[in-house]
Design an enzyme around this catalytic site. Structure first.
Site, PDB file in Angstrom:
ATOM      1  N   HIS A 116      -7.251  -4.448  -0.772  1.00 32.52           N
ATOM      2  CA  HIS A 116      -6.610  -5.746  -0.989  1.00 32.52           C
ATOM      3  C   HIS A 116      -7.249  -6.475  -2.175  1.00 32.52           C
ATOM      4  O   HIS A 116      -6.986  -7.648  -2.394  1.00 32.52           O
ATOM      5  CB  HIS A 116      -6.736  -6.627   0.253  1.00 32.52           C
ATOM      6  CG  HIS A 116      -6.222  -5.986   1.497  1.00 32.52           C
ATOM      7  ND1 HIS A 116      -7.044  -5.319   2.376  1.00 32.52           N
ATOM      8  CD2 HIS A 116      -4.970  -5.894   1.995  1.00 32.52           C
ATOM      9  CE1 HIS A 116      -6.329  -4.851   3.381  1.00 32.52           C
ATOM     10  NE2 HIS A 116      -5.067  -5.168   3.171  1.00 32.52           N
ATOM     11  N   HIS A 142       0.823  -1.209   0.000  1.00 38.15           N
ATOM     12  CA  HIS A 142       0.000   0.000   0.000  1.00 38.15           C
ATOM     13  C   HIS A 142       0.858   1.261   0.000  1.00 38.15           C
ATOM     14  O   HIS A 142       0.361   2.341   0.297  1.00 38.15           O
ATOM     15  CB  HIS A 142      -0.910   0.014   1.229  1.00 38.15           C
ATOM     16  CG  HIS A 142      -1.775  -1.184   1.366  1.00 38.15           C
ATOM     17  ND1 HIS A 142      -2.642  -1.594   0.367  1.00 38.15           N
ATOM     18  CD2 HIS A 142      -1.909  -2.096   2.370  1.00 38.15           C
ATOM     19  CE1 HIS A 142      -3.277  -2.686   0.762  1.00 38.15           C
ATOM     20  NE2 HIS A 142      -2.840  -3.016   1.968  1.00 38.15           N
TER      21      HIS A 142
END
Length: 327
Positions: free
Chosen positions: A215, A56
């Site tokens: 995700h 991320h």
């Protein structure tokens, strides 16, 4: 799968080494790369610690520095950091003012940070971020997911901690900022986890996933690709509905790229979202556009809106010096 990689097994370690070397004036690596900390910790202030699965970036390590986080704990790709990472980070940067954990609402993150808070011998408090308005629960979370609004919490609370705000007040401020914040994302393509080597999900050429998680979790619905204006209208509408359709006031507008979307498209989406908000009577008083909370190579973006007041605006404007944000 085409990626710059030597070995999937060493990818995170090599990336952390590169990050620490590139920003050696700001950060340092903890033992065994268990955490990234400020190069010069301030022992007389509340220490902010966050973390989560890698993939991320720049969240969270990119926000370690003056005005934001004191340490960040990177897990393996899309995998929560372990409690010992968090405890060691807290021991390294925590002082007499205590430690505030900023935790995204995912099952693994919440469980491991909760265990760490119990094991840590100093003063500690926790703020859970759950700004995603797309779905009430997903395959990774009980309740709403914590996504790009986490950055807003870390920036505003980080500024307050830098000014000397105490632990309880920092925690309450984090809770308030999270409550004022809503986000939603849209994916045009899947991401590809290096260890898997194939996309997490498949989208047809004329499809998009509205409300996708960072995700690759499913969103609200899979729908046909539309114009940027129509996409922004759906996203802003979902946030405003969740916020009770405020009719006026100042807002922070963050348009965040997921890793595979160029800046020209992100600014185009920002322009659409800004005009929609202003037509609804809201004033975009502060803005941020860029790829800050990514999902590896996913094409897509998220929109985050935070309702501001004078205090929050001043804290947002305060000095910050990190690898990913500097002003």
């Amino acid at each position: 799968m085409k990626k710059f990689v030597n070995s999937v097994d060493t990818m995170l370690a090599e990336s952390l080494d590169g990050f620490a070397a590139a920003h050696a004036d700001i950060v340092a690596l903890g033992p065994e790369r268990k955490f990234v900390r400020r190069r010069s910790p301030a022992a007389d202030k509340v220490a902010l610690i966050s973390g989560g699965g890698s993939g991320h970036e720049p969240l969270h390590a990119g926000f370690v520095g003056a005005g934001m986080l004191d340490a960040a704990c990177p897990g393996q790709i899309f995998t929560s950091p372990t409690p010992d990472q968090v405890v060691e980070a807290a021991a390294a940067v925590g002082g007499t003012a205590g430690v505030l954990f900023v935790v995204k609402n995912y099952a693994g993150d919440c469980m491991n940070f909760e265990m760490a808070a119990e094991l840590f011998e100093g003063k500690a408090a926790t703020v859970i971020t759950n700004d995603d308005v797309a779905v009430e629960k997903s395959t990774h979370s009980a309740g709403r997911r914590g996504v790009a609004g986490t950055l807003v919490v870390e920036k505003i609370v980080g500024a307050a901690a830098e000014k000397g705000m105490d632990l309880e007040s920092c925690a309450q401020l984090g809770i308030e900022v999270n409550a004022r914040t809503g986000s939603i994302g849209v994916a045009l393509t899947s991401c590809t986890v290096p260890a898997a080597g194939t996309p997490t999900f498949a989208l047809a050429a004329d499809e998009m996933e509205m409300g996708v998680g960072i995700h690759g979790e499913p969103g609200r619905k899979r729908i046909k690709l539309a114009s940027a204006e129509a996409i922004a209208d759906q996203m802003v509408g979902a946030i405003l509905a969740d916020r009770g359709h405020p009719a006026s006031g100042d807002v922070l507008l963050l348009v965040n790229g997921f890793g595979g979307t160029p800046a020209i498209e992100l600014y185009l989406m920002y322009n659409s979202a800004r005009r929609i908000l202003e037509k609804r009577g809201l004033t975009v008083a502060r803005s941020l556009v860029g790829s800050y909370v990514t999902s590896l190579d996913m094409a897509g973006c998220s929109i985050t809106m935070t309702q501001l007041d004078g205090t929050l605006t001043a804290l947002w404007d305060d000095h910050v010096h990190t690898a990913a944000l500097r002003w």
